[in-house]
Design a protein around this motif. Sequence first.
Motif, PDB file in Angstrom:
ATOM      1  N   ILE A 210       0.819  -1.219   0.000  1.00 40.49           N
ATOM      2  CA  ILE A 210       0.000   0.000   0.000  1.00 40.49           C
ATOM      3  C   ILE A 210       0.850   1.265   0.000  1.00 40.49           C
ATOM      4  O   ILE A 210       0.355   2.338  -0.309  1.00 40.49           O
ATOM      5  CB  ILE A 210      -1.030   0.025   1.155  1.00 40.49           C
ATOM      6  CG1 ILE A 210      -0.341  -0.009   2.519  1.00 40.49           C
ATOM      7  CG2 ILE A 210      -2.037  -1.094   1.000  1.00 40.49           C
ATOM      8  CD1 ILE A 210      -1.287   0.125   3.694  1.00 40.49           C
ATOM      9  N   PHE A 211       2.138   1.144   0.304  1.00 37.24           N
ATOM     10  CA  PHE A 211       3.025   2.302   0.243  1.00 37.24           C
ATOM     11  C   PHE A 211       3.358   2.676  -1.198  1.00 37.24           C
ATOM     12  O   PHE A 211       3.913   3.729  -1.454  1.00 37.24           O
ATOM     13  CB  PHE A 211       4.306   2.045   1.042  1.00 37.24           C
ATOM     14  CG  PHE A 211       4.110   2.186   2.512  1.00 37.24           C
ATOM     15  CD1 PHE A 211       4.479   3.345   3.166  1.00 37.24           C
ATOM     16  CD2 PHE A 211       3.516   1.176   3.248  1.00 37.24           C
ATOM     17  CE1 PHE A 211       4.276   3.500   4.521  1.00 37.24           C
ATOM     18  CE2 PHE A 211       3.308   1.315   4.610  1.00 37.24           C
ATOM     19  CZ  PHE A 211       3.687   2.484   5.240  1.00 37.24           C
ATOM     20  N   PHE A 212       3.030   1.791  -2.130  1.00 35.12           N
ATOM     21  CA  PHE A 212       3.290   2.036  -3.546  1.00 35.12           C
ATOM     22  C   PHE A 212       2.004   2.114  -4.361  1.00 35.12           C
ATOM     23  O   PHE A 212       2.046   2.111  -5.581  1.00 35.12           O
ATOM     24  CB  PHE A 212       4.207   0.940  -4.099  1.00 35.12           C
ATOM     25  CG  PHE A 212       5.535   0.947  -3.422  1.00 35.12           C
ATOM     26  CD1 PHE A 212       6.502   1.862  -3.786  1.00 35.12           C
ATOM     27  CD2 PHE A 212       5.796   0.071  -2.383  1.00 35.12           C
ATOM     28  CE1 PHE A 212       7.726   1.900  -3.142  1.00 35.12           C
ATOM     29  CE2 PHE A 212       7.018   0.090  -1.728  1.00 35.12           C
ATOM     30  CZ  PHE A 212       7.991   1.011  -2.114  1.00 35.12           C
ATOM     31  N   THR A 213       0.878   2.200  -3.683  1.00 38.62           N
ATOM     32  CA  THR A 213      -0.421   2.306  -4.347  1.00 38.62           C
ATOM     33  C   THR A 213      -0.884   3.754  -4.288  1.00 38.62           C
ATOM     34  O   THR A 213      -1.252   4.236  -3.206  1.00 38.62           O
ATOM     35  CB  THR A 213      -1.456   1.384  -3.655  1.00 38.62           C
ATOM     36  OG1 THR A 213      -0.929   0.059  -3.615  1.00 38.62           O
ATOM     37  CG2 THR A 213      -2.784   1.408  -4.382  1.00 38.62           C
TER      38      THR A 213
ATOM     39  N   ALA B 218       6.099  14.185   0.213  1.00 36.96           N
ATOM     40  CA  ALA B 218       6.885  12.949   0.257  1.00 36.96           C
ATOM     41  C   ALA B 218       6.404  11.973  -0.806  1.00 36.96           C
ATOM     42  O   ALA B 218       5.205  11.764  -0.972  1.00 36.96           O
ATOM     43  CB  ALA B 218       6.786  12.316   1.631  1.00 36.96           C
ATOM     44  N   THR B 219       7.346  11.391  -1.526  1.00 39.22           N
ATOM     45  CA  THR B 219       7.009  10.405  -2.554  1.00 39.22           C
ATOM     46  C   THR B 219       7.893   9.175  -2.478  1.00 39.22           C
ATOM     47  O   THR B 219       7.659   8.209  -3.185  1.00 39.22           O
ATOM     48  CB  THR B 219       7.137  11.012  -3.964  1.00 39.22           C
ATOM     49  OG1 THR B 219       8.471  11.485  -4.137  1.00 39.22           O
ATOM     50  CG2 THR B 219       6.138  12.130  -4.181  1.00 39.22           C
ATOM     51  N   ASN B 220       8.913   9.184  -1.637  1.00 41.54           N
ATOM     52  CA  ASN B 220       9.843   8.064  -1.528  1.00 41.54           C
ATOM     53  C   ASN B 220       9.522   7.260  -0.274  1.00 41.54           C
ATOM     54  O   ASN B 220       9.869   7.649   0.833  1.00 41.54           O
ATOM     55  CB  ASN B 220      11.287   8.567  -1.489  1.00 41.54           C
ATOM     56  CG  ASN B 220      12.288   7.440  -1.403  1.00 41.54           C
ATOM     57  OD1 ASN B 220      11.939   6.266  -1.385  1.00 41.54           O
ATOM     58  ND2 ASN B 220      13.560   7.801  -1.338  1.00 41.54           N
ATOM     59  N   SER B 221       8.884   6.114  -0.467  1.00 41.12           N
ATOM     60  CA  SER B 221       8.467   5.296   0.677  1.00 41.12           C
ATOM     61  C   SER B 221       9.632   4.667   1.425  1.00 41.12           C
ATOM     62  O   SER B 221       9.457   4.170   2.521  1.00 41.12           O
ATOM     63  CB  SER B 221       7.499   4.206   0.224  1.00 41.12           C
ATOM     64  OG  SER B 221       6.281   4.781  -0.167  1.00 41.12           O
TER      65      SER B 221
END
Length: 143
Positions: free
Chosen positions: A45-48, A107-110
């Motif tokens: 879900i961190f990349f959804t 923020a976009t880098n999980s």
Amino acid sequence: MSTPAQAGEEIGWRGYALPGLAARVGFGPASLIIGVVWASWHLAIFFTPASDTFGPSFPLYLRQVTALSATMAWLHWRTGGSLLPVMLFHAAVNNTKDIVPSALAGATNSFSMQGSLAACLAVALLWLGAAWCLAKMWTARRA
């Protein structure tokens, strides 16, 4: 309202996995292992992009969930294996997580190690509570 959703997770994590693993390694170590697995369970879900956890720091989340896992294992242990308090605790955490924003603006880098000051303070407080719970479980195991 979200308690039924957490019921499935808690039946698996604390109802099934924790007792079996705790019998082998003890409640404290088992809670930490389950915390890492539990956090990893949510990694997708961190990349959804449509999810509310897109972009925040997964390493920070991993620390939060592992601390919560120790606290929830203590709660499960102290209530004689009851899942209801653990389910309610899980629901409370999920329903209040938006109060403490974990991501920095934009923020976009999980996999970033950065998080908001509020999230870093929350992790520190969660670990204070987790350390107490781990100490109690460790002492009981040795007694």
